[in-house]
Motif scaffolding. Structure first.
Motif, PDB file in Angstrom:
ATOM      1  N   LYS A   1     -24.470  60.735  72.576  1.00 22.18           N
ATOM      2  CA  LYS A   1     -24.013  60.169  73.848  1.00 22.18           C
ATOM      3  C   LYS A   1     -24.901  59.027  74.351  1.00 22.18           C
ATOM      4  O   LYS A   1     -24.655  58.491  75.426  1.00 22.18           O
ATOM      5  CB  LYS A   1     -23.955  61.273  74.902  1.00 22.18           C
ATOM      6  N   SER A   2     -25.918  58.669  73.596  1.00 25.63           N
ATOM      7  CA  SER A   2     -26.759  57.515  73.943  1.00 25.63           C
ATOM      8  C   SER A   2     -26.412  56.391  72.979  1.00 25.63           C
ATOM      9  O   SER A   2     -26.559  56.543  71.762  1.00 25.63           O
ATOM     10  CB  SER A   2     -28.246  57.875  73.831  1.00 25.63           C
TER      11      SER A   2
ATOM     12  N   THR B   1     -25.997  55.599  78.539  1.00 24.93           N
ATOM     13  CA  THR B   1     -25.835  57.033  78.280  1.00 24.93           C
ATOM     14  C   THR B   1     -24.474  57.457  78.806  1.00 24.93           C
ATOM     15  O   THR B   1     -24.100  57.108  79.928  1.00 24.93           O
ATOM     16  CB  THR B   1     -26.930  57.858  78.969  1.00 24.93           C
ATOM     17  N   LEU B   2     -23.743  58.207  78.010  1.00 27.14           N
ATOM     18  CA  LEU B   2     -22.397  58.616  78.382  1.00 27.14           C
ATOM     19  C   LEU B   2     -22.360  60.070  78.812  1.00 27.14           C
ATOM     20  O   LEU B   2     -21.489  60.829  78.428  1.00 27.14           O
ATOM     21  CB  LEU B   2     -21.442  58.405  77.202  1.00 27.14           C
ATOM     22  N   GLU B   3     -23.312  60.447  79.613  1.00 33.85           N
ATOM     23  CA  GLU B   3     -23.344  61.808  80.135  1.00 33.85           C
ATOM     24  C   GLU B   3     -22.481  61.861  81.389  1.00 33.85           C
ATOM     25  O   GLU B   3     -21.645  60.997  81.615  1.00 33.85           O
ATOM     26  CB  GLU B   3     -24.790  62.221  80.441  1.00 33.85           C
TER      27      GLU B   3
ATOM     28  N   GLU C   1     -20.952  63.284  68.893  1.00 28.78           N
ATOM     29  CA  GLU C   1     -21.961  64.114  69.547  1.00 28.78           C
ATOM     30  C   GLU C   1     -23.059  63.277  70.201  1.00 28.78           C
ATOM     31  O   GLU C   1     -23.717  63.723  71.135  1.00 28.78           O
ATOM     32  CB  GLU C   1     -22.597  65.057  68.513  1.00 28.78           C
TER      33      GLU C   1
END
Length: 384
Positions: free
Chosen positions: A183-184, A248-250, A181
């Motif tokens: 993502k950073s 960041t994996l956004e 959950e």
């Protein structure tokens, strides 16, 4: 798209009400149980979200999501045999809180859950009231849930505590890192053979305590050959490590680089604090501009000259964003060179290329190689 295959053999003909397409049965939620009744052995292909739904459905169908513990010895055996295990301690296993716990257990398939109302188990683990406890073989050893027992809150609790404060990036841990959950991610690139490896790891770990559940702390052995592609992605070389980067994996991956690269707890905490407060500017990699960047028909772009060339309102600019190791890019090279040769005399057309593993542009996000983008002339041009 993920696919889940159940290998089996068709046994008997399915009932006529289940539709077929090209001799393949079309299954839905409404007829899935019916299909299984008619075909105890069946080959089914699931895709996308259906695969996740099926896993949860299968767990419910084949047994309880949470093992029932009636003796302390059984609890001890479960904890000893698991890296992480979550146990719900409830005097009444039919209570609202207990049912919320079971519902949470049904949603997580990679962590074992158990439930108990046994005084023996309560006493063994010094639990005096209804509680949910996560036992683990790292960091604090156990975490106790504190809050309103809802499915959502319990899932958040488990996901925040099931991984170590600092996790090493390996082939085995990668799915948990990328599938989590959080993502950073902050990454410390550090050779395990370094004489001060443990000290830097301790500094990194101490800083992670302040950002639990917000930023995932990962360390990467910078000497491992398996990790060299990751170093390239961040524009790093072995000799530049130890180093710290944040990503960041956004929808759009964004990288950040600390101003002070000395690995201390205070420096890392300050870096992460600025990130959480939105005070950091993205770190964009760029090579130096080659002296002969415009000598050949295909112009060479880097981060430092990209906007000047690609955003020239008087030019139509066609750019290949490539990776040196990409096989498809290598196959495209002679075609791209031929295209550049064809338009080398055109004053308003530029054919160019940029190594996207070493150069980044804030306005252009590249997610695969090769990526081709056309920047048409004009002030109101739209990139295609």
């Amino acid at each position: 798209m993920f696919k889940l295959l159940l290998f089996c053999v068709f046994a008997v003909a399915i009932r006529a009400e289940i539709a077929e397409e090209d001799d393949v049965l079309v299954l839905k939620k409404s007829n899935f149980e019916e299909a299984l009744k008619a075909h105890p052995n069946i080959l089914v292909e699931f895709s996308g979200r259906q695969a996740d739904d099926f896993i949860n459905w299968l767990k419910k169908r084949t047994g309880p999501a949470a093992t029932t513990l009636t003796e302390a010895s059984a609890a001890e055996q479960l904890i000893e045999g698991s890296e992480v295990v979550v146990i719900g301690f409830f005097k009444d296993v039919e209570s609202t809180d207990a049912q919320a716990f079971v519902n949470a257990a049904e949603s997580i398939d990679d962590v074992p859950f158990a439930i108990t109302s046994s005084d023996d188990v309560f006493s063994k683990y010094e639990v005096t009231k209804d509680s949910v406890v996560l036992f683990k073989k790292f960091d604090e050893g156990r975490n106790t849930f504190d809050g309103e027992a809802t499915k959502e809150n319990l899932l958040t609790f488990v996901k925040a505590n099931q991984l170590p404060l600092v996790i090493e990036f390996t082939e085995q841990t990668a799915p948990k890192i990328f599938g989590g959950e959080i993502k950073s991610h902050i990454l410390m690139f550090l050779p395990k053979s370094s004489s001060d490896f443990q000290d830097k790891l301790d500094q990194f770990k101490k800083a992670s305590e302040s950002f639990k559940g917000k930023i995932l702390f990962i360390f990467i052995d910078s000497e491992s050959e398996d990790n060299q592609r990751i170093l390239e992605f961040f524009g790093l070389k072995k000799e530049e490590c130890p180093a710290v980067r944040l990503i960041t994996l956004e929808d759009e991956m964004t990288k950040y680089k600390p101003e002070n690269e000395e690995i201390t707890t205070d420096n890392i905490k300050a870096f992460c604090t600025k990130f959480t407060e939105g005070k950091l500017k993205p770190h964009l990699m760029s090579q130096d501009i080659p002296e002969d960047w415009d000598k050949n028909p295909v112009k060479v772009l880097v981060g430092k000259n990209f906007e000047e060339v690609a955003f020239d309102a008087k030019k139509n600019v066609f750019v290949e964003f490539y990776a040196p190791w990409c096989g498809h890019c290598k196959q495209l090279t002679p075609i791209w060179d031929k295209l550049g040769e064809q338009f080398k005399e055109a004053e308003d057309i530029v054919v160019a290329k940029m190594d996207s593993t070493a150069n980044e542009i804030e306005t252009v996000k590249v997610h695969s190689f090769p990526t081709l983008k056309f920047f048409p002339a004009g002030d109101d041009r739209k990139v295609t």
